[in-house]
Design an enzyme around this catalytic site. Structure first.
Site, PDB file in Angstrom:
ATOM      1  N   SER A 233       0.811  -1.226   0.000  1.00 33.35           N
ATOM      2  CA  SER A 233       0.000   0.000   0.000  1.00 33.35           C
ATOM      3  C   SER A 233       0.839   1.268   0.000  1.00 33.35           C
ATOM      4  O   SER A 233       0.296   2.363   0.180  1.00 33.35           O
ATOM      5  CB  SER A 233      -0.912   0.011   1.233  1.00 33.35           C
ATOM      6  OG  SER A 233      -0.141  -0.037   2.433  1.00 33.35           O
TER       7      SER A 233
ATOM      8  N   ASN B 213      -1.415  -1.724  13.769  1.00 34.91           N
ATOM      9  CA  ASN B 213      -2.858  -1.515  13.873  1.00 34.91           C
ATOM     10  C   ASN B 213      -3.187  -0.163  14.498  1.00 34.91           C
ATOM     11  O   ASN B 213      -3.968   0.627  13.960  1.00 34.91           O
ATOM     12  CB  ASN B 213      -3.505  -2.633  14.688  1.00 34.91           C
ATOM     13  CG  ASN B 213      -3.420  -3.978  14.000  1.00 34.91           C
ATOM     14  OD1 ASN B 213      -2.946  -4.082  12.873  1.00 34.91           O
ATOM     15  ND2 ASN B 213      -3.893  -5.022  14.671  1.00 34.91           N
TER      16      ASN B 213
ATOM     17  N   THR C 121     -40.721  25.264 -10.358  1.00 27.58           N
ATOM     18  CA  THR C 121     -41.015  23.960  -9.772  1.00 27.58           C
ATOM     19  C   THR C 121     -41.345  23.036 -10.936  1.00 27.58           C
ATOM     20  O   THR C 121     -41.972  23.466 -11.912  1.00 27.58           O
ATOM     21  CB  THR C 121     -42.215  24.014  -8.793  1.00 27.58           C
ATOM     22  OG1 THR C 121     -43.400  24.342  -9.518  1.00 27.58           O
ATOM     23  CG2 THR C 121     -41.988  25.045  -7.692  1.00 27.58           C
ATOM     24  N   HIS C 122     -40.902  21.788 -10.853  1.00 27.77           N
ATOM     25  CA  HIS C 122     -41.092  20.825 -11.937  1.00 27.77           C
ATOM     26  C   HIS C 122     -40.484  21.328 -13.255  1.00 27.77           C
ATOM     27  O   HIS C 122     -40.927  20.951 -14.342  1.00 27.77           O
ATOM     28  CB  HIS C 122     -42.581  20.517 -12.159  1.00 27.77           C
ATOM     29  CG  HIS C 122     -43.309  20.082 -10.925  1.00 27.77           C
ATOM     30  ND1 HIS C 122     -43.309  18.784 -10.482  1.00 27.77           N
ATOM     31  CD2 HIS C 122     -44.031  20.799 -10.020  1.00 27.77           C
ATOM     32  CE1 HIS C 122     -44.025  18.703  -9.365  1.00 27.77           C
ATOM     33  NE2 HIS C 122     -44.462  19.914  -9.066  1.00 27.77           N
TER      34      HIS C 122
ATOM     35  N   SER D   2     -15.794  22.360 -28.267  1.00 25.94           N
ATOM     36  CA  SER D   2     -16.025  21.104 -28.978  1.00 25.94           C
ATOM     37  C   SER D   2     -14.912  20.872 -29.981  1.00 25.94           C
ATOM     38  O   SER D   2     -14.413  21.810 -30.605  1.00 25.94           O
ATOM     39  CB  SER D   2     -17.377  21.150 -29.695  1.00 25.94           C
ATOM     40  OG  SER D   2     -17.488  20.120 -30.648  1.00 25.94           O
TER      41      SER D   2
ATOM     42  N   LYS E 163     -19.418  25.886 -29.967  1.00 22.76           N
ATOM     43  CA  LYS E 163     -19.847  25.329 -28.680  1.00 22.76           C
ATOM     44  C   LYS E 163     -19.092  25.938 -27.503  1.00 22.76           C
ATOM     45  O   LYS E 163     -17.893  26.187 -27.564  1.00 22.76           O
ATOM     46  CB  LYS E 163     -19.653  23.807 -28.664  1.00 22.76           C
ATOM     47  CG  LYS E 163     -20.593  23.037 -29.556  1.00 22.76           C
ATOM     48  CD  LYS E 163     -22.040  23.204 -29.159  1.00 22.76           C
ATOM     49  CE  LYS E 163     -22.360  22.634 -27.800  1.00 22.76           C
ATOM     50  NZ  LYS E 163     -22.167  21.175 -27.739  1.00 22.76           N
TER      51      LYS E 163
ATOM     52  N   ASN F 148     -19.163  24.744 -23.605  1.00 23.67           N
ATOM     53  CA  ASN F 148     -19.720  23.707 -22.733  1.00 23.67           C
ATOM     54  C   ASN F 148     -19.347  23.924 -21.266  1.00 23.67           C
ATOM     55  O   ASN F 148     -18.186  24.217 -20.956  1.00 23.67           O
ATOM     56  CB  ASN F 148     -19.219  22.331 -23.175  1.00 23.67           C
ATOM     57  CG  ASN F 148     -19.600  22.012 -24.609  1.00 23.67           C
ATOM     58  OD1 ASN F 148     -20.668  22.402 -25.071  1.00 23.67           O
ATOM     59  ND2 ASN F 148     -18.728  21.320 -25.319  1.00 23.67           N
TER      60      ASN F 148
ATOM     61  N   GLU G  76     -20.414  19.946 -15.163  1.00 22.10           N
ATOM     62  CA  GLU G  76     -20.897  18.603 -15.499  1.00 22.10           C
ATOM     63  C   GLU G  76     -20.057  17.536 -14.795  1.00 22.10           C
ATOM     64  O   GLU G  76     -20.588  16.510 -14.341  1.00 22.10           O
ATOM     65  CB  GLU G  76     -20.873  18.400 -17.009  1.00 22.10           C
ATOM     66  CG  GLU G  76     -21.939  19.224 -17.733  1.00 22.10           C
ATOM     67  CD  GLU G  76     -21.834  19.131 -19.249  1.00 22.10           C
ATOM     68  OE1 GLU G  76     -20.881  18.477 -19.740  1.00 22.10           O
ATOM     69  OE2 GLU G  76     -22.695  19.702 -19.944  1.00 22.10           O
TER      70      GLU G  76
ATOM     71  N   TYR H  53      -8.999  -6.241  13.925  1.00 27.11           N
ATOM     72  CA  TYR H  53      -8.399  -5.761  12.680  1.00 27.11           C
ATOM     73  C   TYR H  53      -8.368  -6.885  11.662  1.00 27.11           C
ATOM     74  O   TYR H  53      -7.987  -8.022  11.959  1.00 27.11           O
ATOM     75  CB  TYR H  53      -6.977  -5.222  12.887  1.00 27.11           C
ATOM     76  CG  TYR H  53      -6.393  -4.719  11.577  1.00 27.11           C
ATOM     77  CD1 TYR H  53      -6.699  -3.444  11.124  1.00 27.11           C
ATOM     78  CD2 TYR H  53      -5.600  -5.545  10.776  1.00 27.11           C
ATOM     79  CE1 TYR H  53      -6.221  -2.982   9.903  1.00 27.11           C
ATOM     80  CE2 TYR H  53      -5.121  -5.087   9.553  1.00 27.11           C
ATOM     81  CZ  TYR H  53      -5.433  -3.810   9.126  1.00 27.11           C
ATOM     82  OH  TYR H  53      -4.970  -3.370   7.899  1.00 27.11           O
TER      83      TYR H  53
ATOM     84  N   GLN I 176      -7.592  -2.193   4.994  1.00 23.43           N
ATOM     85  CA  GLN I 176      -6.542  -1.441   4.308  1.00 23.43           C
ATOM     86  C   GLN I 176      -7.107  -0.565   3.196  1.00 23.43           C
ATOM     87  O   GLN I 176      -6.493   0.435   2.814  1.00 23.43           O
ATOM     88  CB  GLN I 176      -5.495  -2.404   3.727  1.00 23.43           C
ATOM     89  CG  GLN I 176      -4.320  -1.701   3.060  1.00 23.43           C
ATOM     90  CD  GLN I 176      -3.188  -2.650   2.768  1.00 23.43           C
ATOM     91  OE1 GLN I 176      -2.506  -3.116   3.670  1.00 23.43           O
ATOM     92  NE2 GLN I 176      -2.986  -2.972   1.491  1.00 23.43           N
TER      93      GLN I 176
ATOM     94  N   LYS J  13      -7.965   3.876   3.353  1.00 19.28           N
ATOM     95  CA  LYS J  13      -7.227   5.071   2.964  1.00 19.28           C
ATOM     96  C   LYS J  13      -7.379   5.384   1.480  1.00 19.28           C
ATOM     97  O   LYS J  13      -7.507   6.547   1.093  1.00 19.28           O
ATOM     98  CB  LYS J  13      -5.755   4.905   3.351  1.00 19.28           C
ATOM     99  CG  LYS J  13      -5.538   4.996   4.870  1.00 19.28           C
ATOM    100  CD  LYS J  13      -4.137   4.636   5.274  1.00 19.28           C
ATOM    101  CE  LYS J  13      -3.916   3.146   5.281  1.00 19.28           C
ATOM    102  NZ  LYS J  13      -4.740   2.444   6.289  1.00 19.28           N
TER     103      LYS J  13
END
Length: 478
Positions: free
Chosen positions: A27, A117, A162-163, A284, A290, A292, A297, A324, A329, A332
């Protein structure tokens, strides 16, 4: 085991772990991020061993000097290469092997009564305490930007939806603040985690506790914790604080996603209420025209990933036996992934909002007379008409206007009176058709009138100032 490697374990093993197990087990590429916390924990542990008579003055001094050198060399290597190439499986082993090179056999005494640990659990909590403070600052920065824009743009009136259908006129600032308050609550939720997080596991050993006269309370204070974990088995196996953080992060990212979604819609050419700066827009590869909102997003997409991480780690924990297990592990890797993603999202949203342009004329032009139907009903109520009847009468007026190919504003006064005499004089009726008058009638606490919005802004300004002070104080402690 290889004689040229200093390891934390391996005395009773004759063979090295297989390469495939090493790939799954090692790790270091992930937990090297904890090198400062690991060294800080070792410094405090060595100091406590010395205070308890388990480490001589000479060995203690050699360890402290050696750890300082290790920290400097790891920092330089990470700055230069971005990773560590140590042969050890994790940062704990890498630090101890490097310490042995600087401090000699004194390093062999550092791990007295300590387990990986409680060591790993301590490192992670220390890192989280500092990182949560950075998230606190990032959230505060975003909230500050939203409040500044809301104050500056308080006179802009825009459609409320709304909606995804036009509903009632609102102040643009009221819309911005509707996304500010969930973030305000996210700060409160983040702070609420601190007391549960700020408990030191160090001194709990592998499972049963410490067999030597270690003062865990003194050690915890030395490390910057508020308290100690009350049970050694709980200390090394509990990851509730990580579950809590991941759940919090997923909720915070959900709030960012909803804000991003609204702004993405409002930036479309069909709305054009906002325009994002070049810094937070992309183009684009095929269509030159374009523009964007890719940044927002990506923020919107990140919310789903954050929820997935939160759920994934809870699934890892759900059936583990005490105490443990190596499954833990993964904590993290998932923790760091969520933290990094959320920090980037906060910065992108903050930058997008800080640099965007708001088109007040487009927002005003999107308002249409039908949005004042509720105001007409309110006018009838003020004339003594029961609301249910008023609602029905305004509906009849809308139906009549549509039949005449008109709207509420252009329909002749005589048509209103024919439906209901309580519509009042023509002057009283026409006074209803005012965007400013519409928003100004909502004076209740939390409403969209200027005074009600200003009250929100004033409350948030005080809260921001208080939290900036708290943030500075906490940074000093850390």
């Amino acid at each position: 085991m290889s004689a040229d490697r200093y390891q934390l374990w391996g005395g009773c093993f004759e063979e090295e772990p297989s390469a495939v197990l090493r790939r799954l087990n090692d790790s270091l590429s992930v937990d090297s991020r904890l090198y400062r916390e690991d060294i800080r924990g070792s410094q405090c542990w060595a100091r406590e061993l010395h205070r308890s008579g388990l480490l001589s003055h000479e060995d203690h001094q050699a360890i402290q000097e050696g750890l300082a050198k290790v920290e400097k060399e790891i920092e330089e290597e990470l700055t230069k290469h971005g990773c560590l190439n140590d042969p050890e499986e994790d940062i704990h082993s890498a630090v101890e092997r490097r310490l042995h090179a600087h401090a000699g056999d004194a390093a062999l005494r550092l791990h007295t009564a300590r387990s990986r640990n409680d060591q790993s659990a301590t490192d992670t909590r220390l890192w989280m305490m500092a990182s949560m403070q950075r998230l606190h600052s990032s959230l505060l920065e975003l909230i500050t930007v939203l409040v500044k824009r809301a104050q500056k743009e308080i006179d802009i009136i825009a459609p409320g939806y709304t909606h995804l259908q036009r509903a009632q006129p609102i102040r643009w600032s009221h819309f911005l603040l509707s996304h500010t308050w969930p973030l305000h609550d996210d700060v409160a939720r983040l702070e609420e985690q601190r007391s549960r997080l700020s408990r030191s596991p160090l001194g709990s050993g592998a499972i049963a506790g410490c067999a030597f006269p270690i003062d865990r309370a003194r050690l915890a204070k030395d490390l910057g914790f508020e308290d100690i974990t009350p049970n050694s088995m709980f200390a090394v196996s509990s990851r509730d604080h990580i579950v809590e953080f991941l759940n919090w992060a997923s909720l915070c990212s959900l709030h960012l996603s909803r804000l991003a979604e609204d702004l993405i819609i409002y930036s479309s050419q069909e709305f054009s209420f906002v325009r994002f700066s070049d810094q937070f827009s992309t183009g684009s590869s095929l269509m030159p025209q374009k523009r964007n909102p890719d940044g927002l997003e990506l923020v919107r997409g990140a919310a789903g990933l954050m929820l997935g991480v939160s759920m994934a780690f809870s699934c890892v924990l759900k059936g583990l036996p005490s105490t443990y297990n190596k499954d833990l592990q993964s904590d993290k890797e998932l923790l760091f992934r969520s933290y990094d993603k959320l920090q980037d999202c906060l910065k992108v949203v903050t930058g997008s909002i800080d640099t965007m342009e708001v088109n007040a004329d487009k927002a005003l032009a999107a308002l249409e007379p039908g949005m004042l139907a509720t105001d007409l009903a309110h006018a009838l109520v003020r004339s003594g008409v029961p609301f249910r009847r008023a609602h029905h009468l305004v509906g009849a007026a809308l139906r009549r206007a549509a039949a005449l190919h008109l709207d509420l504003r252009t329909m002749p006064y005589c048509e209103y009176v024919a439906i209901c005499p309580e519509f009042g004089t023509e002057e009283e009726l026409r006074a209803v058709f005012s965007w400013e008058a519409s928003v100004e009638q909502y004076t209740s606490a939390g409403g969209t009138s200027r005074a009600a919005v200003q009250k929100q802004l004033d409350d948030l300004a005080i809260w921001i100032k208080q939290n900036q002070t708290v943030s500075c104080t906490t940074k000093k402690k850390i």
